[in-house]
Design a protein around this motif. Structure first.
Motif, PDB file in Angstrom:
ATOM      1  N   SER A 175      26.416 -14.418  30.328  1.00 49.78           N
ATOM      2  CA  SER A 175      25.707 -13.612  31.307  1.00 49.78           C
ATOM      3  C   SER A 175      26.385 -12.264  31.459  1.00 49.78           C
ATOM      4  O   SER A 175      27.599 -12.184  31.637  1.00 49.78           O
ATOM      5  CB  SER A 175      25.719 -14.334  32.668  1.00 49.78           C
ATOM      6  N   LEU A 176      25.577 -11.215  31.360  1.00 51.05           N
ATOM      7  CA  LEU A 176      26.135  -9.882  31.481  1.00 51.05           C
ATOM      8  C   LEU A 176      26.224  -9.504  32.957  1.00 51.05           C
ATOM      9  O   LEU A 176      25.359  -9.824  33.759  1.00 51.05           O
ATOM     10  CB  LEU A 176      25.262  -8.881  30.726  1.00 51.05           C
ATOM     11  N   GLY A 177      27.273  -8.801  33.308  1.00 54.50           N
ATOM     12  CA  GLY A 177      27.436  -8.344  34.685  1.00 54.50           C
ATOM     13  C   GLY A 177      27.993  -9.404  35.607  1.00 54.50           C
ATOM     14  O   GLY A 177      28.075  -9.198  36.809  1.00 54.50           O
ATOM     15  N   MET A 178      28.342 -10.543  35.092  1.00 53.33           N
ATOM     16  CA  MET A 178      28.887 -11.631  35.921  1.00 53.33           C
ATOM     17  C   MET A 178      30.271 -11.987  35.398  1.00 53.33           C
ATOM     18  O   MET A 178      30.531 -11.941  34.197  1.00 53.33           O
ATOM     19  CB  MET A 178      27.995 -12.874  35.820  1.00 53.33           C
ATOM     20  N   PRO A 179      31.209 -12.365  36.303  1.00 49.97           N
ATOM     21  CA  PRO A 179      32.512 -12.830  35.827  1.00 49.97           C
ATOM     22  C   PRO A 179      32.333 -14.040  34.922  1.00 49.97           C
ATOM     23  O   PRO A 179      31.507 -14.910  35.200  1.00 49.97           O
ATOM     24  CB  PRO A 179      33.251 -13.213  37.115  1.00 49.97           C
ATOM     25  N   GLN A 180      33.061 -14.064  33.816  1.00 48.22           N
ATOM     26  CA  GLN A 180      32.890 -15.146  32.848  1.00 48.22           C
ATOM     27  C   GLN A 180      33.923 -16.242  33.040  1.00 48.22           C
ATOM     28  O   GLN A 180      35.095 -15.970  33.296  1.00 48.22           O
ATOM     29  CB  GLN A 180      33.011 -14.589  31.434  1.00 48.22           C
ATOM     30  N   LEU A 181      33.456 -17.475  32.914  1.00 48.87           N
ATOM     31  CA  LEU A 181      34.389 -18.595  32.890  1.00 48.87           C
ATOM     32  C   LEU A 181      35.114 -18.576  31.566  1.00 48.87           C
ATOM     33  O   LEU A 181      34.582 -18.075  30.568  1.00 48.87           O
ATOM     34  CB  LEU A 181      33.614 -19.910  33.047  1.00 48.87           C
ATOM     35  N   PRO A 182      36.338 -19.108  31.513  1.00 53.38           N
ATOM     36  CA  PRO A 182      37.032 -19.176  30.223  1.00 53.38           C
ATOM     37  C   PRO A 182      36.213 -19.987  29.228  1.00 53.38           C
ATOM     38  O   PRO A 182      35.501 -20.920  29.593  1.00 53.38           O
ATOM     39  CB  PRO A 182      38.343 -19.889  30.565  1.00 53.38           C
ATOM     40  N   ALA A 183      36.298 -19.585  27.961  1.00 52.90           N
ATOM     41  CA  ALA A 183      35.574 -20.329  26.923  1.00 52.90           C
ATOM     42  C   ALA A 183      36.162 -21.729  26.821  1.00 52.90           C
ATOM     43  O   ALA A 183      37.377 -21.903  26.899  1.00 52.90           O
ATOM     44  CB  ALA A 183      35.706 -19.605  25.592  1.00 52.90           C
ATOM     45  N   PRO A 184      35.318 -22.745  26.635  1.00 52.49           N
ATOM     46  CA  PRO A 184      35.858 -24.096  26.435  1.00 52.49           C
ATOM     47  C   PRO A 184      36.694 -24.145  25.168  1.00 52.49           C
ATOM     48  O   PRO A 184      36.405 -23.434  24.207  1.00 52.49           O
ATOM     49  CB  PRO A 184      34.596 -24.963  26.307  1.00 52.49           C
ATOM     50  N   ASP A 185      37.727 -24.964  25.173  1.00 54.97           N
ATOM     51  CA  ASP A 185      38.612 -25.037  24.010  1.00 54.97           C
ATOM     52  C   ASP A 185      38.061 -26.047  23.010  1.00 54.97           C
ATOM     53  O   ASP A 185      37.210 -26.880  23.333  1.00 54.97           O
ATOM     54  CB  ASP A 185      40.019 -25.457  24.449  1.00 54.97           C
ATOM     55  N   TYR A 186      38.553 -25.964  21.779  1.00 55.02           N
ATOM     56  CA  TYR A 186      38.217 -26.969  20.780  1.00 55.02           C
ATOM     57  C   TYR A 186      38.893 -28.283  21.151  1.00 55.02           C
ATOM     58  O   TYR A 186      39.948 -28.295  21.808  1.00 55.02           O
ATOM     59  CB  TYR A 186      38.742 -26.537  19.405  1.00 55.02           C
ATOM     60  N   PRO A 187      38.331 -29.388  20.718  1.00 57.59           N
ATOM     61  CA  PRO A 187      39.069 -30.661  20.831  1.00 57.59           C
ATOM     62  C   PRO A 187      40.419 -30.522  20.135  1.00 57.59           C
ATOM     63  O   PRO A 187      40.557 -29.746  19.178  1.00 57.59           O
ATOM     64  CB  PRO A 187      38.162 -31.659  20.101  1.00 57.59           C
ATOM     65  N   ASP A 188      41.412 -31.283  20.592  1.00 56.94           N
ATOM     66  CA  ASP A 188      42.780 -31.128  20.083  1.00 56.94           C
ATOM     67  C   ASP A 188      42.868 -31.234  18.563  1.00 56.94           C
ATOM     68  O   ASP A 188      43.567 -30.451  17.915  1.00 56.94           O
ATOM     69  CB  ASP A 188      43.704 -32.181  20.718  1.00 56.94           C
ATOM     70  N   ASP A 189      42.159 -32.219  17.983  1.00 55.87           N
ATOM     71  CA  ASP A 189      42.273 -32.393  16.537  1.00 55.87           C
ATOM     72  C   ASP A 189      41.663 -31.220  15.778  1.00 55.87           C
ATOM     73  O   ASP A 189      42.188 -30.774  14.748  1.00 55.87           O
ATOM     74  CB  ASP A 189      41.622 -33.715  16.098  1.00 55.87           C
ATOM     75  N   VAL A 190      40.556 -30.677  16.307  1.00 54.32           N
ATOM     76  CA  VAL A 190      39.919 -29.538  15.652  1.00 54.32           C
ATOM     77  C   VAL A 190      40.820 -28.315  15.763  1.00 54.32           C
ATOM     78  O   VAL A 190      41.044 -27.588  14.788  1.00 54.32           O
ATOM     79  CB  VAL A 190      38.541 -29.244  16.285  1.00 54.32           C
ATOM     80  N   ARG A 191      41.368 -28.116  16.948  1.00 50.59           N
ATOM     81  CA  ARG A 191      42.231 -26.947  17.136  1.00 50.59           C
ATOM     82  C   ARG A 191      43.469 -27.029  16.229  1.00 50.59           C
ATOM     83  O   ARG A 191      43.870 -26.029  15.618  1.00 50.59           O
ATOM     84  CB  ARG A 191      42.661 -26.819  18.594  1.00 50.59           C
ATOM     85  N   ALA A 192      44.040 -28.211  16.116  1.00 51.94           N
ATOM     86  CA  ALA A 192      45.229 -28.363  15.263  1.00 51.94           C
ATOM     87  C   ALA A 192      44.886 -28.041  13.814  1.00 51.94           C
ATOM     88  O   ALA A 192      45.644 -27.367  13.113  1.00 51.94           O
ATOM     89  CB  ALA A 192      45.771 -29.786  15.388  1.00 51.94           C
ATOM     90  N   ARG A 193      43.719 -28.499  13.379  1.00 50.95           N
ATOM     91  CA  ARG A 193      43.300 -28.227  11.997  1.00 50.95           C
ATOM     92  C   ARG A 193      43.054 -26.737  11.787  1.00 50.95           C
ATOM     93  O   ARG A 193      43.470 -26.147  10.781  1.00 50.95           O
ATOM     94  CB  ARG A 193      42.041 -29.058  11.691  1.00 50.95           C
ATOM     95  N   LEU A 194      42.374 -26.116  12.749  1.00 44.99           N
ATOM     96  CA  LEU A 194      42.088 -24.696  12.615  1.00 44.99           C
ATOM     97  C   LEU A 194      43.364 -23.857  12.684  1.00 44.99           C
ATOM     98  O   LEU A 194      43.489 -22.829  12.007  1.00 44.99           O
ATOM     99  CB  LEU A 194      41.104 -24.247  13.709  1.00 44.99           C
ATOM    100  N   GLU A 195      44.299 -24.290  13.508  1.00 47.34           N
ATOM    101  CA  GLU A 195      45.562 -23.539  13.601  1.00 47.34           C
ATOM    102  C   GLU A 195      46.318 -23.576  12.268  1.00 47.34           C
ATOM    103  O   GLU A 195      46.922 -22.584  11.857  1.00 47.34           O
ATOM    104  CB  GLU A 195      46.425 -24.099  14.730  1.00 47.34           C
ATOM    105  N   GLN A 196      46.258 -24.709  11.602  1.00 47.01           N
ATOM    106  CA  GLN A 196      46.917 -24.809  10.301  1.00 47.01           C
ATOM    107  C   GLN A 196      46.244 -23.867   9.301  1.00 47.01           C
ATOM    108  O   GLN A 196      46.912 -23.142   8.555  1.00 47.01           O
ATOM    109  CB  GLN A 196      46.859 -26.250   9.805  1.00 47.01           C
ATOM    110  N   ASP A 197      44.918 -23.872   9.293  1.00 51.18           N
ATOM    111  CA  ASP A 197      44.197 -22.945   8.404  1.00 51.18           C
ATOM    112  C   ASP A 197      44.493 -21.494   8.773  1.00 51.18           C
ATOM    113  O   ASP A 197      44.663 -20.633   7.905  1.00 51.18           O
ATOM    114  CB  ASP A 197      42.690 -23.193   8.508  1.00 51.18           C
ATOM    115  N   ALA A 198      44.545 -21.233  10.085  1.00 56.69           N
ATOM    116  CA  ALA A 198      44.767 -19.855  10.545  1.00 56.69           C
ATOM    117  C   ALA A 198      46.141 -19.352  10.112  1.00 56.69           C
ATOM    118  O   ALA A 198      46.291 -18.187   9.720  1.00 56.69           O
ATOM    119  CB  ALA A 198      44.621 -19.781  12.060  1.00 56.69           C
ATOM    120  N   ARG A 199      47.129 -20.226  10.162  1.00 60.21           N
ATOM    121  CA  ARG A 199      48.471 -19.805   9.725  1.00 60.21           C
ATOM    122  C   ARG A 199      48.440 -19.372   8.260  1.00 60.21           C
ATOM    123  O   ARG A 199      49.062 -18.389   7.875  1.00 60.21           O
ATOM    124  CB  ARG A 199      49.474 -20.952   9.922  1.00 60.21           C
ATOM    125  N   GLU A 200      47.697 -20.117   7.467  1.00 59.28           N
ATOM    126  CA  GLU A 200      47.598 -19.771   6.040  1.00 59.28           C
ATOM    127  C   GLU A 200      46.916 -18.413   5.856  1.00 59.28           C
ATOM    128  O   GLU A 200      47.327 -17.614   5.010  1.00 59.28           O
ATOM    129  CB  GLU A 200      46.822 -20.875   5.324  1.00 59.28           C
TER     130      GLU A 200
END
Ligand code: FES
Length: 296
Positions: free
Chosen positions: A9-34
């Motif tokens: 929503s434009l013009g409205m304070p935004q809630l923080p984006a939901p995070d990835y599930p832990d396993d997905v985030r861990a996998r993406l972090e490994q790829d991101a490091r590469e």
């Protein structure tokens, strides 16, 4: 209230984006490091990182942009500015196959406009629309430097050359039905998410993918041959002589389009633009560089 394609929503304070599930985030972090390790400055990794998060969800979500910002130490505004600038990043859910019809000038006059209009009717979607089954997203695209194969359709950035209304309809029907289709040249077709991962810089490990990619088609190579002074042989097959592959159109054997009678003399065929030009190297009477007076 106005919202972006991601539902922000434009013009409205935004809630923080939901995070990835832990396993997905861990996998993406490994790829991101590469990915980050490839660059001397980590922020240079933003473009491939956006492809990485796109490979996870099929489009760049707020979660994906927050992930990129966290990994690279950027603000979400900086990440959003990049993600919304480039058209290769999708901002909303879309199909497994992005069918792009080139409607730039050459493809348009060679049939691209007609193909795009026909596919809109056939699929019942407009530009950027996705079929109800979630298989195909249709869009018009800009020139992809394949004008010599016009009109061109690209599916997940793989080439389908010399298309017609009929062949393009068959193509999208096959994609929706799960019938395997093969690009005219280049690597085999894969889904949009798989394409996004390859664009993030990870190797395409499918059998034959590397061997199939990276070579130009004959119609493109004719320019190189002309530049090297190798005259193109252009006696049309219907005239009973050999022919040059560049005049066959696609590798798939599309019918030649030109109907003008061909001159069997290669040297006479070349236009003033095509023919090797005289240069200072080939014309000793007009050497390059300063004249004797200028050099004094
Ligand atoms: S105009 Fe379509 S590929 Fe160049």
């Amino acid at each position: 209230m106005t919202t972006t394609p991601e539902g922000v929503s434009l013009g409205m304070p935004q809630l923080p984006a939901p995070d990835y599930p832990d396993d997905v985030r861990a996998r993406l972090e490994q790829d991101a490091r590469e990915i980050v390790a490839r660059y001397p400055d980590s922020r240079s990794a933003l473009l491939p990182l956006l492809h990485l998060v796109q490979s996870e969800e099929g489009h760049v979500t707020r979660t994906g942009m927050q992930f990129c910002a966290d990994v690279l130490g950027l603000t979400t505004a900086e990440v959003t500015a990049v993600a919304t600038f480039y058209t290769m990043y999708r901002r909303g859910p879309s199909g497994d196959y992005q069918v792009g019809v080139c409607t730039n000038t050459l493809c348009a006059v060679m049939g691209g406009d007609a193909i795009f209009e026909a596919l809109q009717d056939h699929l019942g979607v407009g530009n950027g629309g996705t079929t109800d089954d979630g298989k195909v997203t249709l869009e018009h695209i800009e020139c992809n430097a394949a004008c010599d194969f016009a009109p061109v359709v690209m599916v997940n950035w793989e080439f389908f050359d010399n298309q017609t209304v009929r062949s393009a309809k068959q193509l999208v029907d096959d994609l929706r039905a799960g019938v395997p289709v093969e690009p005219t040249r280049g690597a085999p077709l894969c889904t949009f998410k798989e394409t996004a991962r390859i664009l993030a810089g990870f190797p395409d490990e499918r059998e034959g993918a590397v061997e199939a990619s990276g070579s130009a088609g004959p119609a493109s190579l004719i320019g190189l041959r002309l530049a090297k002074g190798e005259a193109a042989r252009v006696v049309h097959p219907r005239d009973g002589g050999p022919h040059d592959e560049a005049h066959d159109g696609a590798q798939g054997g599309a019918a030649p389009r030109d109907t003008a009678p061909h001159d069997p003399s290669p040297s006479e065929h070349l236009s003033s633009h095509d023919a090797p030009q005289d240069t200072s190297a080939s014309d000793p009477a007009h050497p390059a560089g300063p004249t004797a007076e200028e050099g004094e």
